[in-house]
Design a protein around this motif. Structure first.
Motif, PDB file in Angstrom:
ATOM      1  N   PRO A   1       0.801  -1.238   0.000  1.00 47.43           N
ATOM      2  CA  PRO A   1       0.000   0.000   0.000  1.00 47.43           C
ATOM      3  C   PRO A   1       0.827   1.277   0.000  1.00 47.43           C
ATOM      4  O   PRO A   1       0.399   2.300  -0.544  1.00 47.43           O
ATOM      5  N   SER A   2       2.036   1.232   0.585  1.00 52.11           N
ATOM      6  CA  SER A   2       2.832   2.462   0.683  1.00 52.11           C
ATOM      7  C   SER A   2       3.708   2.718  -0.534  1.00 52.11           C
ATOM      8  O   SER A   2       4.363   3.757  -0.628  1.00 52.11           O
ATOM      9  N   ALA A   3       3.734   1.777  -1.480  1.00 51.22           N
ATOM     10  CA  ALA A   3       4.551   1.950  -2.682  1.00 51.22           C
ATOM     11  C   ALA A   3       3.903   2.950  -3.623  1.00 51.22           C
ATOM     12  O   ALA A   3       2.724   3.296  -3.483  1.00 51.22           O
ATOM     13  N   ASP A   4       4.676   3.402  -4.626  1.00 52.74           N
ATOM     14  CA  ASP A   4       4.123   4.369  -5.581  1.00 52.74           C
ATOM     15  C   ASP A   4       3.446   3.682  -6.755  1.00 52.74           C
ATOM     16  O   ASP A   4       3.030   4.321  -7.708  1.00 52.74           O
ATOM     17  N   ARG A   5       3.338   2.342  -6.693  1.00 52.68           N
ATOM     18  CA  ARG A   5       2.637   1.573  -7.726  1.00 52.68           C
ATOM     19  C   ARG A   5       1.586   0.694  -7.065  1.00 52.68           C
ATOM     20  O   ARG A   5       1.685   0.373  -5.878  1.00 52.68           O
ATOM     21  N   HIS A   6       0.588   0.301  -7.861  1.00 50.50           N
ATOM     22  CA  HIS A   6      -0.406  -0.647  -7.376  1.00 50.50           C
ATOM     23  C   HIS A   6       0.096  -2.062  -7.656  1.00 50.50           C
ATOM     24  O   HIS A   6       0.219  -2.460  -8.815  1.00 50.50           O
ATOM     25  N   LEU A   7       0.372  -2.814  -6.607  1.00 52.55           N
ATOM     26  CA  LEU A   7       0.791  -4.201  -6.725  1.00 52.55           C
ATOM     27  C   LEU A   7      -0.324  -5.060  -6.129  1.00 52.55           C
ATOM     28  O   LEU A   7      -0.630  -4.964  -4.938  1.00 52.55           O
ATOM     29  N   LEU A   8      -0.935  -5.894  -6.964  1.00 47.37           N
ATOM     30  CA  LEU A   8      -2.166  -6.585  -6.588  1.00 47.37           C
ATOM     31  C   LEU A   8      -1.961  -8.063  -6.315  1.00 47.37           C
ATOM     32  O   LEU A   8      -1.141  -8.726  -6.963  1.00 47.37           O
ATOM     33  N   HIS A   9      -2.745  -8.562  -5.357  1.00 39.84           N
ATOM     34  CA  HIS A   9      -2.873  -9.995  -5.086  1.00 39.84           C
ATOM     35  C   HIS A   9      -4.344 -10.335  -5.271  1.00 39.84           C
ATOM     36  O   HIS A   9      -5.213  -9.805  -4.577  1.00 39.84           O
ATOM     37  N   VAL A  10      -4.635 -11.212  -6.236  1.00 43.33           N
ATOM     38  CA  VAL A  10      -6.017 -11.583  -6.546  1.00 43.33           C
ATOM     39  C   VAL A  10      -6.143 -13.099  -6.466  1.00 43.33           C
ATOM     40  O   VAL A  10      -5.332 -13.826  -7.036  1.00 43.33           O
ATOM     41  N   GLU A  11      -7.176 -13.559  -5.752  1.00 39.20           N
ATOM     42  CA  GLU A  11      -7.406 -14.995  -5.580  1.00 39.20           C
ATOM     43  C   GLU A  11      -8.775 -15.362  -6.123  1.00 39.20           C
ATOM     44  O   GLU A  11      -9.752 -14.648  -5.896  1.00 39.20           O
ATOM     45  N   VAL A  12      -8.849 -16.483  -6.849  1.00 38.83           N
ATOM     46  CA  VAL A  12     -10.132 -16.964  -7.379  1.00 38.83           C
ATOM     47  C   VAL A  12     -10.388 -18.380  -6.889  1.00 38.83           C
ATOM     48  O   VAL A  12      -9.466 -19.087  -6.476  1.00 38.83           O
ATOM     49  N   ASP A  13     -11.646 -18.783  -6.961  1.00 37.92           N
ATOM     50  CA  ASP A  13     -12.074 -20.095  -6.485  1.00 37.92           C
ATOM     51  C   ASP A  13     -12.489 -20.957  -7.673  1.00 37.92           C
ATOM     52  O   ASP A  13     -13.405 -20.604  -8.420  1.00 37.92           O
ATOM     53  N   LEU A  14     -11.802 -22.091  -7.858  1.00 36.70           N
ATOM     54  CA  LEU A  14     -12.082 -22.983  -8.983  1.00 36.70           C
ATOM     55  C   LEU A  14     -13.032 -24.127  -8.618  1.00 36.70           C
ATOM     56  O   LEU A  14     -13.260 -25.030  -9.427  1.00 36.70           O
TER      57      LEU A  14
ATOM     58  N   VAL B   1     -15.686  12.817 -19.832  1.00 34.44           N
ATOM     59  CA  VAL B   1     -15.454  13.256 -18.462  1.00 34.44           C
ATOM     60  C   VAL B   1     -13.963  13.320 -18.162  1.00 34.44           C
ATOM     61  O   VAL B   1     -13.148  12.664 -18.812  1.00 34.44           O
ATOM     62  N   VAL B   2     -13.615  14.122 -17.191  1.00 31.95           N
ATOM     63  CA  VAL B   2     -12.213  14.274 -16.796  1.00 31.95           C
ATOM     64  C   VAL B   2     -11.808  13.071 -15.949  1.00 31.95           C
ATOM     65  O   VAL B   2     -12.532  12.655 -15.044  1.00 31.95           O
ATOM     66  N   ALA B   3     -10.647  12.504 -16.249  1.00 30.60           N
ATOM     67  CA  ALA B   3     -10.179  11.333 -15.516  1.00 30.60           C
ATOM     68  C   ALA B   3      -9.847  11.702 -14.076  1.00 30.60           C
ATOM     69  O   ALA B   3      -9.191  12.716 -13.814  1.00 30.60           O
ATOM     70  N   ILE B   4     -10.316  10.893 -13.149  1.00 34.49           N
ATOM     71  CA  ILE B   4     -10.006  11.073 -11.736  1.00 34.49           C
ATOM     72  C   ILE B   4      -8.745  10.278 -11.414  1.00 34.49           C
ATOM     73  O   ILE B   4      -8.612   9.115 -11.805  1.00 34.49           O
ATOM     74  N   LYS B   5      -7.812  10.911 -10.687  1.00 32.28           N
ATOM     75  CA  LYS B   5      -6.580  10.213 -10.320  1.00 32.28           C
ATOM     76  C   LYS B   5      -6.555   9.951  -8.811  1.00 32.28           C
ATOM     77  O   LYS B   5      -7.097  10.727  -8.027  1.00 32.28           O
ATOM     78  N   ASP B   6      -5.921   8.831  -8.439  1.00 40.80           N
ATOM     79  CA  ASP B   6      -5.836   8.501  -7.015  1.00 40.80           C
ATOM     80  C   ASP B   6      -4.562   9.077  -6.417  1.00 40.80           C
ATOM     81  O   ASP B   6      -3.818   9.819  -7.083  1.00 40.80           O
ATOM     82  N   GLY B   7      -4.288   8.731  -5.166  1.00 43.62           N
ATOM     83  CA  GLY B   7      -3.134   9.295  -4.472  1.00 43.62           C
ATOM     84  C   GLY B   7      -1.798   8.899  -5.058  1.00 43.62           C
ATOM     85  O   GLY B   7      -0.782   9.549  -4.790  1.00 43.62           O
ATOM     86  N   LYS B   8      -1.766   7.841  -5.869  1.00 42.21           N
ATOM     87  CA  LYS B   8      -0.520   7.406  -6.502  1.00 42.21           C
ATOM     88  C   LYS B   8      -0.370   7.970  -7.903  1.00 42.21           C
ATOM     89  O   LYS B   8       0.570   7.621  -8.617  1.00 42.21           O
ATOM     90  N   GLY B   9      -1.335   8.829  -8.319  1.00 45.92           N
ATOM     91  CA  GLY B   9      -1.280   9.411  -9.653  1.00 45.92           C
ATOM     92  C   GLY B   9      -1.833   8.510 -10.731  1.00 45.92           C
ATOM     93  O   GLY B   9      -1.649   8.760 -11.923  1.00 45.92           O
ATOM     94  N   TYR B  10      -2.514   7.435 -10.366  1.00 45.12           N
ATOM     95  CA  TYR B  10      -3.110   6.516 -11.323  1.00 45.12           C
ATOM     96  C   TYR B  10      -4.491   7.002 -11.729  1.00 45.12           C
ATOM     97  O   TYR B  10      -5.294   7.422 -10.883  1.00 45.12           O
ATOM     98  N   ALA B  11      -4.768   6.937 -13.038  1.00 40.33           N
ATOM     99  CA  ALA B  11      -6.109   7.246 -13.519  1.00 40.33           C
ATOM    100  C   ALA B  11      -7.050   6.126 -13.092  1.00 40.33           C
ATOM    101  O   ALA B  11      -6.759   4.954 -13.312  1.00 40.33           O
ATOM    102  N   MET B  12      -8.154   6.507 -12.480  1.00 40.22           N
ATOM    103  CA  MET B  12      -9.125   5.507 -12.030  1.00 40.22           C
ATOM    104  C   MET B  12     -10.139   5.262 -13.153  1.00 40.22           C
ATOM    105  O   MET B  12     -11.159   5.954 -13.252  1.00 40.22           O
ATOM    106  N   GLN B  13      -9.834   4.305 -14.008  1.00 44.68           N
ATOM    107  CA  GLN B  13     -10.741   3.993 -15.101  1.00 44.68           C
ATOM    108  C   GLN B  13     -12.049   3.416 -14.564  1.00 44.68           C
ATOM    109  O   GLN B  13     -12.102   2.880 -13.458  1.00 44.68           O
TER     110      GLN B  13
END
Length: 790
Positions: A312-325, A576-588
């Motif tokens: 969370p404190s990094a300047d990039r979004h690093l994701l962990h995603v889990e799915v159920d098979l 519409v104008v793109a909204i950016k988050d605290g890390k400067g990422y456009a929130m699509q």
């Protein structure tokens, strides 16, 4: 003395005889043991056969007219068959475009998927027909899944393809084939797709090419090789420019390759707006009806059970995603990949709908059917009826730059003003202009259309007889390839978590710097399709703003719109104008289809996924040492390996276990050390039976001089060498330990290989050439494995 001498002579005779018999057995093994059976079933077919109780190893022998591609070609009135080996869809797209490029009265091509047809029929082609192969190389020099049976038949000896058995081809007319050169009457052309950062660059096409020549076939033109690390589109264009005239000549066509005709081409697809009462599929369905087994064509709608930020404190979004098979019938092993079908962002969908002037009827039910009644694919989409909006959201790649050749063939013909032609012609004819404007700016189809209209507006009033630029939706559908699944190395062990594969991914966003992209609608920000889709899933599950479209839209729309922009869904998303988050990422914004029973209060989400098997495997014997190098998200499969080794250590504390070394790299320790606590705990378990096991880190930005994993290999040379020795005094050849590398192919993987080679050379006291051969032998023995990307 004579008795002793006689005994020695008799022993010598036995040894010599054994050597002669062994050599003869090896040389004549094909005749003694019989030819190896052709492996005629693909992975998917083997799985299906196993489910039916059929012996999947038995090759198909009986003739099946439905699987005779030569018969299908002739019945359709064609004389060229284009076969593609495609893993991600690029080769299939190239094959389709190639067929359109060579179409003429004398050259009548048919594009087919080889998985659906028998390789034995190849010998039925005559000298007035032609087969063209467009073959991608998958993994570490492997054939694509849909070419597996063909490749295994042609190259039955994987260790030495040139020594393979001669396949048992057949002709439907019963004509006797030459025993050694059964393909001497056929002609073919070949284009391969690969990436030169991989050691086995274009291996699939090269092997098939050599085997066809060895079996007597004649090649038309040179074998083409596309390099995805450079400019595969330009490689393809150069090969076509050199080869297509030879193909036309071979088939007796006098039509020139490029007559300069800029008239609109015949459409491949006919778009029909269906009666309003007909139910349209709008949720991204990939098939209709029941499915026996889930695969890339029949993905499983897997519930997303977890989606979190790892750093969370990094300047990039690093994701962990889990799915159920659970309930899917799919299983994964450590080292496998999971395929995810993403959806395009609403901003991109609306931008293209607006550019095509389709916003007002975006939700009209449509069907897209082939104009050629003999085309192998009669419907563009996996469902019979969908909508314009759903087509661009779920089924087509709309966020990629438009290739130069397609600007020339499918966009320029619809330019009916001098301003539009003046803008488009350089992009179509000058590769440098295209590279600087379209490729560098990731100018998508929507942005290209808008740029053409900007050029017309700047030119002022249209001249007499000129018309404003407008692109038909049929051309747009042809310009946008099928939306492909994105493959991720599974970051969890199939033994420890058999139904819960996980994804570890960095969200991709960057700013394009070209002038055209800065002026374009939506600005210069470019977003990776799949990773931003995963971020959208995370935002939905954590409770971000999500609007139920069923209650706010007058059109028949379903799902929840995940958006941080309060103007949506009331406005056109591209305005519409793109909204950016605290890390400067456009929130699509993304329209998601929640699981049944989900609501804004109880959020549940499914994702279309499938499992793709891999050769990236732990050694079967846990006593074999492993050295894992996985910087960044290259840690993913290593985490799975570590989970598996730790479980084995806990369950069998008395069993010997080889040392496990993990070299992990990231930007900073404080912000980018993913899974730290878990990894440290797992290594504590492993160290109970393999005490030298440890994590060695390289945080490149934590000191003035950047340090990477290859530097740590050199710094820990003694430990690495001891692990490679695995109890031996000297290596004297390829180490028995296994080395795994995952991550960047262009630099990191090559630097790691060089570092390991230098380490072995120094410690063994041998030349770097000898050490490099030993590393190469490790690769051949699958003791050195890479799961890398460019």
């Amino acid at each position: 003395m004579s008795a002793i001498a006689s005994g020695v002579e008799w022993g010598d005779m036995v040894i010599v005889s054994s050597v002669i018999i062994g050599a003869a057995t090896f040389l004549f093994r094909k005749y003694i043991f019989g030819a190896k059976p052709a492996q005629d079933l693909t992975i998917a077919q083997k799985a299906a056969a196993t489910q039916k109780g059929v012996n999947a190893a038995v090759p198909r022998k009986e003739y099946d007219s439905d699987r005779d591609f030569v018969l299908k070609m002739r019945n359709a009135g064609k004389n060229v068959v284009v076969l593609y080996g495609s893993q991600t869809g690029t080769a299939e797209d190239f094959a389709t475009r190639l067929a359109k490029d060579i179409q003429s009265p004398a050259v009548r091509p048919l594009v087919l998927d080889p998985e659906l047809y028998d390789w034995q029929c190849l010998a039925s082609l005559t000298d007035v027909e032609l087969v063209i192969f467009v073959l991608a190389t998958a993994g570490e020099g492997e054939a694509t899944d849909n070419m597996e049976a063909w490749f295994n038949a042609l190259a039955s000896d994987p260790e030495s393809p040139d020594d393979s058995d001669i396949p048992e081809f057949r002709r439907a007319d019963g004509h006797e084939l030459d025993e050694d050169m059964p393909l001497q009457e056929i002609s073919y052309a070949m284009f391969g797709l690969g990436n030169n950062t991989y050691e086995q660059f274009n291996h699939h096409a090269r092997v098939v090419d050599r085997r066809l020549l060895a079996l007597g076939a004649s090649r038309v033109g040179e074998r083409g090789e596309g390099d995805d690390d450079a400019d595969i589109e330009e490689d393809f264009a150069r090969w076509k420019e050199a080869t297509l005239p030879l193909i036309r000549q071979h088939l007796g066509s006098s039509t020139p390759l490029d007559s300069g005709d800029e008239s609109a081409p015949e459409p491949t697809w006919k778009v029909v707006e269906v009666a309003a009462g007909q139910q349209a599929r709008t949720k991204g369905e990939f098939f209709e009806g029941a499915v026996v087994a889930h695969d890339s064509r029949h993905p499983f709608a897997a519930p997303v059970t977890a989606a979190v930020e790892l750093t969370p404190s990094a300047d990039r979004h690093l994701l962990h995603v889990e799915v159920d098979l659970a309930g899917s019938g799919m299983r994964h092993e450590s080292g496998d990949h999971i395929g995810v079908y993403p959806t395009n962002a609403d901003e991109e969908v609306d931008l293209l709908l607006a550019a095509l002037e389709l916003l007002d009827k975006a939700d009209v039910p449509i069907a897209a059917r082939a104009t050629d009644p003999f085309a192998p694919q009669q419907s563009l989409f996996p469902v019979e009826t969908t909508t314009y909006r759903a087509a661009f959201r779920h089924y087509l790649e709309i966020a990629i730059p438009v290739p130069r050749a397609q600007i020339k063939s499918l966009v320029l013909p619809f330019a009916h003003s001098e301003a539009a032609r003046s803008f488009l012609r350089p992009l179509a004819e000058d590769k440098d202009a295209h590279a600087a404007t379209v490729a560098a700016g990731c100018m998508t189809l929507a942005r290209l259309i808008n740029a053409v209209r900007d050029a017309e507006r700047q030119a002022g009033t249209l001249g007499e007889g000129e018309e404003p630029f407008a692109l038909p939706v049929e051309a747009a559908f042809e310009l946008c390839p099928r939306l492909q699944a994105r493959l991720y190395s599974i970051s969890s062990s199939g033994k420890v978590h058999p139904e819960r594969p996980t994804i570890t991914a960095v969200v991709l966003q960057y700013d394009s710097k070209t002038e055209q992209s800065v002026r374009a609608k939506l600005g210069s920000r470019r977003c990776g399709v799949a990773t931003n889709y995963l971020l959208g899933a995370l935002r939905y599950l954590r409770g971000d703003r999500a609007v139920d479209l069923e209650y706010v839209s007058s059109a028949p729309r379903s799902g929840f719109l995940v958006t941080d922009n309060s103007q949506l869904p009331g406005s056109d998303a591209s305005d519409v104008v793109a909204i950016k988050d605290g890390k400067g990422y456009a929130m699509q914004s993304f329209t998601v289809q929640p699981a049944q029973g989900s609501s804004t209060n109880v959020r549940e989400l499914t994702m279309p996924v499938f499992i793709r098997k891999s050769a990236f495997r732990l050694p079967a014997d846990n006593s074999t040492p492993i050295i894992m190098i996985g910087p960044g998200t290259g840690l993913a499969p290593m985490r799975a390996f570590i989970q598996e080794r730790a479980q084995a250590a806990r369950e069998n504390p008395g069993q010997p276990m080889g040392t496990a070394l993990l070299f992990f790299g990231a930007r900073t320790e404080a912000h980018d050390y993913m899974y730290r606590e878990e990894l440290e705990n797992l290594f504590e378990d492993i160290k109970q039976t393999a005490p030298e096991s440890q994590i060695i880190t390289a945080f490149s930005r934590d000191q003035p001089q950047k340090v990477y994993v290859q530097h740590r290999l050199a710094e820990h040379a003694e430990l690495v060498y001891r692990t490679l020795l695995n109890g031996q005094q000297k290596l004297n050849g390829a180490p028995k330990a296994h080395v795994y590398v995952c991550g960047d192919a262009k630099l990191m993987a090559k630097d790691v290989s060089k570092a390991l080679t230098a380490l072995i050379s120094e410690r063994e006291g041998v030349s770097e050439e000898i050490a490099a051969k030993w590393v190469s032998d490790m690769r051949r023995l699958s003791h050195y494995q890479e799961d890398v990307w460019s």
